[in-house]
Design a protein around this motif. Structure first.
Motif, short mmCIF file in Angstrom:
data_model
loop_
_atom_site.label_atom_id
_atom_site.label_comp_id
_atom_site.label_asym_id
_atom_site.label_seq_id
_atom_site.Cartn_x
_atom_site.Cartn_y
_atom_site.Cartn_z
N ILE A 128 -22.52 -66.69 37.33
CA ILE A 128 -21.30 -66.01 36.91
C ILE A 128 -20.74 -65.32 38.14
CG2 ILE A 128 -20.29 -64.22 35.46
CD1 ILE A 128 -22.56 -64.68 33.47
N THR A 129 -19.51 -65.63 38.51
CA THR A 129 -18.91 -65.07 39.71
C THR A 129 -18.00 -63.89 39.38
OG1 THR A 129 -16.95 -66.49 39.65
CG2 THR A 129 -18.91 -67.37 40.75
N VAL A 130 -17.59 -63.19 40.44
CA VAL A 130 -16.63 -62.10 40.27
C VAL A 130 -15.33 -62.65 39.67
CG1 VAL A 130 -15.22 -60.40 41.50
CG2 VAL A 130 -17.63 -60.73 42.13
N ALA A 131 -14.91 -63.83 40.11
CA ALA A 131 -13.69 -64.45 39.57
C ALA A 131 -13.84 -64.74 38.08
CB ALA A 131 -13.36 -65.73 40.33
N HIS A 132 -15.03 -65.17 37.66
CA HIS A 132 -15.26 -65.40 36.22
C HIS A 132 -15.05 -64.11 35.43
CE1 HIS A 132 -17.98 -69.05 37.23
NE2 HIS A 132 -16.79 -69.48 36.82
N LEU A 133 -15.47 -62.97 35.99
CA LEU A 133 -15.25 -61.70 35.31
C LEU A 133 -13.76 -61.40 35.21
CD1 LEU A 133 -17.96 -59.34 36.90
CD2 LEU A 133 -18.13 -60.66 34.79
N ILE A 134 -13.04 -61.60 36.29
CA ILE A 134 -11.61 -61.25 36.33
C ILE A 134 -10.82 -62.06 35.30
CG2 ILE A 134 -9.52 -61.45 37.76
CD1 ILE A 134 -11.34 -60.72 40.16
N HIS A 135 -11.15 -63.35 35.17
CA HIS A 135 -10.33 -64.25 34.34
C HIS A 135 -10.89 -64.48 32.94
CE1 HIS A 135 -7.83 -64.96 37.79
NE2 HIS A 135 -8.83 -65.46 38.49
N HIS A 136 -11.91 -63.72 32.53
CA HIS A 136 -12.50 -63.84 31.18
C HIS A 136 -13.09 -65.22 30.93
CE1 HIS A 136 -10.98 -59.92 30.09
NE2 HIS A 136 -9.74 -60.27 30.37
N THR A 137 -13.58 -65.84 31.97
CA THR A 137 -14.23 -67.15 31.82
C THR A 137 -15.73 -67.04 32.05
OG1 THR A 137 -13.75 -67.63 34.17
CG2 THR A 137 -12.15 -68.40 32.54
N ASN A 174 -21.97 -66.52 25.44
CA ASN A 174 -21.13 -67.24 24.49
C ASN A 174 -20.92 -68.69 24.92
OD1 ASN A 174 -20.77 -64.99 22.84
ND2 ASN A 174 -18.94 -64.31 23.93
N PHE A 175 -20.81 -68.91 26.23
CA PHE A 175 -20.56 -70.26 26.74
C PHE A 175 -20.89 -70.28 28.23
CE2 PHE A 175 -16.56 -67.87 26.59
CZ PHE A 175 -16.20 -67.86 27.93
N SER A 445 -8.09 -77.17 13.48
CA SER A 445 -8.15 -76.70 14.87
C SER A 445 -7.23 -75.49 15.01
CB SER A 445 -7.73 -77.79 15.86
OG SER A 445 -6.35 -78.10 15.71
N ILE A 446 -7.68 -74.49 15.76
CA ILE A 446 -6.91 -73.26 15.95
C ILE A 446 -6.67 -73.06 17.44
CG2 ILE A 446 -6.85 -70.76 15.65
CD1 ILE A 446 -8.73 -71.07 13.28
N ARG A 447 -5.41 -72.89 17.79
CA ARG A 447 -5.06 -72.56 19.16
C ARG A 447 -4.23 -71.28 19.12
NH1 ARG A 447 -3.55 -76.31 24.23
NH2 ARG A 447 -2.80 -74.71 25.65
N ASP A 448 -4.77 -70.21 19.70
CA ASP A 448 -4.04 -68.95 19.70
C ASP A 448 -3.40 -68.74 21.08
OD1 ASP A 448 -6.35 -68.29 21.15
OD2 ASP A 448 -7.27 -67.25 19.47
N VAL A 449 -3.48 -67.54 21.65
CA VAL A 449 -2.84 -67.30 22.95
C VAL A 449 -3.60 -67.93 24.10
CG1 VAL A 449 -1.79 -65.15 22.17
CG2 VAL A 449 -4.05 -65.09 23.21
N TRP A 450 -4.83 -68.39 23.84
CA TRP A 450 -5.66 -68.96 24.89
C TRP A 450 -5.64 -70.48 24.85
CZ3 TRP A 450 -6.31 -65.14 27.95
CH2 TRP A 450 -6.50 -63.85 27.46
N PRO A 451 -5.83 -71.14 25.99
CA PRO A 451 -5.76 -72.61 26.02
C PRO A 451 -6.96 -73.31 25.40
CG PRO A 451 -6.34 -71.77 28.19
CD PRO A 451 -6.02 -70.57 27.34
N THR A 452 -8.04 -72.58 25.13
CA THR A 452 -9.22 -73.19 24.53
C THR A 452 -9.02 -73.31 23.03
OG1 THR A 452 -10.63 -72.17 26.22
CG2 THR A 452 -11.72 -73.02 24.26
N ARG A 540 -15.77 -62.87 19.78
CA ARG A 540 -16.21 -62.52 21.12
C ARG A 540 -17.72 -62.42 21.27
NH1 ARG A 540 -12.01 -57.62 22.74
NH2 ARG A 540 -10.08 -58.61 22.01
N LEU A 541 -18.44 -62.81 20.25
CA LEU A 541 -19.90 -62.73 20.30
C LEU A 541 -20.48 -63.87 19.48
CD1 LEU A 541 -22.11 -59.58 19.94
CD2 LEU A 541 -22.50 -61.52 18.44
N ARG A 542 -21.28 -64.71 20.12
CA ARG A 542 -21.81 -65.88 19.43
C ARG A 542 -23.32 -65.84 19.32
NH1 ARG A 542 -18.44 -70.63 22.66
NH2 ARG A 542 -16.35 -69.74 22.32
N ARG A 543 -23.77 -66.05 18.09
CA ARG A 543 -25.17 -66.31 17.79
C ARG A 543 -26.15 -65.28 18.38
NH1 ARG A 543 -22.66 -71.42 18.41
NH2 ARG A 543 -22.90 -72.72 16.54
N LEU A 544 -25.86 -64.02 18.17
CA LEU A 544 -26.84 -62.99 18.50
C LEU A 544 -27.96 -63.09 17.46
CD1 LEU A 544 -27.26 -60.37 20.34
CD2 LEU A 544 -26.65 -59.14 18.26
N ARG A 545 -29.19 -63.30 17.93
CA ARG A 545 -30.28 -63.64 17.00
C ARG A 545 -31.15 -62.44 16.65
NH1 ARG A 545 -32.57 -67.59 14.44
NH2 ARG A 545 -34.81 -67.61 14.06
#
Length: 561
Positions: A128-137, A174-175, A445-452, A540-545
């Motif tokens: 996970i890079t600093v850029a990943h933090l900045i861009h929510h990826t 999450n991914f 399929s759901i597409r909101d403000v994000w491209p994913t 924003r949170l997936r499969r917390l066990r």
């Protein structure tokens, strides 16, 4: 009276008077536009409710500034353009800017593994890079939801150390970084910590020295002490059950809480145009979209949303925390900036700023809202049901109510736009239903403000019987949040509770899946078929066990039979 408030605002906000404002006293059209903005805020202009401070600048000159409603309902203090607000996620662009300043100086790289600066963070297998933090990826789970599941109440104090504690316990993400974009707050808390460690100064001191003082933002700072006295700070409120308002302010000493005024934010918006501080290259980077691994643009830059509005390029960010609601947007090509800082949980500042933009830029705008296409009620009702996402483990529940398709518990009606596509209300989100193949469940399929795009399949598993619910009862241990959850049957429905939190009722959606206010709870089974754990998932949170605890046998007393 209105004209006097504008004139005094020039002096207090430190901005110059525009030609349009100078002509306002001569009956120029600008005064009509100002009255139209007033009309937008009229519902929040009374003395018995919270409200907003609104500021508008054109080409660096103040065009409009006014307060509506009350900054403090207990002491009858009105909101003015000088009122100071907690702006929540508007802070993100300043944190990204601070990172950019440090990168310019060679003190860090956007490609750095975050563990270079945060060695206590776990290794999740892929960098996970600093850029990943900045861009929510980055794929990190949402900090607020993790603290919630760890027993924090909504009005509890939390600090950067608390957030680091829960993030360092996570064994999953999450991914994989770079494969999706999911907005979250954990990334920017970590970025603020990186600023402190790399610069050797707290974020507050760094931002004061390098951003706020050079821009003359004298009423702006990052809060690092929730007990600090802040002149002219507006309190915040949410609706009280039974009517009226209740105090609703955040309590945190985290480094991502920005306090500011509309005048100071307009100075910052001007810096996004001219780069007086940081330089044009840095402010251009702030307004450049990140990309996923496959090259897809995320439409999120350095703490800024980059989506167009009605055909015009727009740079913006909103904020929401406790009762505070904020929005700041900029149309760079028209050099128009609009800021709304509000202190009531039922106010939608993003709608207000865009309606204000319509008044200023309507002749340049396009009507891009997809038109409604009528669909027979029988076809609408056939789409109702529960849909589950194999990717995110989320469940969305749809119902046909009052002649329209809606999400369960959400008043907004879906509008059919043709070919199986819908938009919720006046949003640009797209919900598309596929025609089911023979013997296959319907897909969504759901597409909101994000491209994913998130893909869902209609749940076809039968609902558990009342007697079957007993199989889910027990205690479940979530080590990643250091918490034990208790599941019980209450009034014929499952309910889950944990220390210091209210019990959450779970509605069955089919099979071993249930839905409640905390998201989707999916019970898992061992090879034997017995329940062995549960997972909790939401946007924003997936499969917390959490693993099911087996009760130890109680030893018999000596001599007992």
């Amino acid at each position: 009276m209105l004209r006097k408030s504008f004139v005094s605002s020039f002096l207090l906000l430190g901005l110059t008077s525009s030609p349009a404002m100078a002509a306002a006293g001569e009956g120029a059209p600008a005064i009509d536009r100002h009255q139209q903005v007033d009309a937008l805020l009229a519902p929040w202009s009374g003395r018995d409710s919270p409200g907003c401070a609104v500021g508008i600048s054109r080409d660096g000159a103040l065009d409009y500034a006014r307060g509506y409603g009350m900054a403090n309902l207990e002491y009858d203090v009105p909101i003015t353009p000088q009122s100071n607000f907690h702006t929540a996620s508007i802070s993100k662009q300043f944190i990204a800017f601070a990172i950019g300043l440090l990168a310019q100086e060679g003190k860090l790289s956007l490609d750095d593994d975050i563990r270079k600066h945060l060695p206590e963070m776990p290794d999740h297998g892929k960098t996970i890079t600093v850029a990943h933090l900045i861009h929510h990826t980055n794929g990190l789970r949402e900090q607020g939801q993790l603290l919630n599941l760890a027993g924090w109440r909504g009005d509890d104090l939390y600090t950067d150390a608390d957030i680091l504690w829960v993030l360092t316990r996570q064994r999953g993400v999450n991914f994989a970084p770079g494969t999706e974009i999911v907005y979250g707050n954990a990334a920017y808390t970590l970025l603020a910590v990186i600023v402190r460690r790399v610069s050797g100064k707290p974020l507050r001191a760094f931002a004061d020295e390098r951003i706020f003082k050079p821009l003359g933002m004298t009423d702006t700072h990052f809060r690092d002490d929730h007990k600090e006295v802040v002149p002219q700070r507006a309190s915040a409120y949410s609706i009280r059950e039974g009517g009226g308002w209740r105090i609703s302010v955040p309590h945190n000493d985290g480094s991502t809480s920005l306090l500011t005024t509309v005048g100071d934010l307009l100075k910052w918006e001007q810096n996004l145009l001219d780069g007086r501080v940081g330089g044009k290259k840095l402010v251009a980077w702030l307004q450049t979209s990140g990309k996923l691994n496959d090259g897809t643009a995320t439409t999120y830059g350095g703490g800024l949303h980059l989506a167009d509005y009605r055909g015009l390029r727009m740079v913006s960010h909103d904020g929401m925390d406790a009762g505070y609601r904020t929005d700041a947007l900029l149309f760079p090509d028209h050099r128009l900036a609009i800021v709304a800082l509000c202190n009531g949980s039922t106010i939608d500042p993003s709608a207000l700023t865009r309606k204000a933009a319509d008044l200023y830029l309507s002749k340049h705008m396009k009507d891009v809202m997809p038109p409604a296409v009528k669909l027979p009620e029988a076809q609408l009702s056939a789409l109702a049901g529960n849909y589950w996402s194999p990717l995110t483990d989320e469940v969305v529940r749809l119902e046909f109510k009052d002649g329209a398709l809606r999400q369960v518990g959400v008043p907004t009606a879906f509008v059919h736009t043709g070919n199986g596509s819908f938009r919720p209300g006046e949003s640009m989100h797209v919900w598309r239903f596929s025609k089911p193949a023979a013997g296959a469940p319907r897909e969504l399929s759901i597409r909101d403000v994000w491209p994913t795009t998130r893909d869902f399949v209609r749940v076809s598993a039968p609902m558990p019987t009342a007697s079957a619910l007993a199989a889910f009862v027990g205690q479940y241990r979530g080590d990643e949040v250091d918490m034990t959850y208790t599941v019980r049957v209450a009034d014929g429905r499952l309910a889950i509770r944990w220390p210091r939190r209210d019990e959450v009722v779970l509605d069955a959606v089919g099979g071993d899946r249930f839905a409640g206010s905390l998201g989707t709870v999916t019970f898992t089974r061992a090879a034997s078929g017995d329940i062995d754990g549960l997972t909790i998932s939401n946007r924003r949170l997936r499969r917390l066990r959490a693993e099911r605890l087996v009760k130890a046998e109680v030893p018999r007393a000596a001599g007992a039979h």
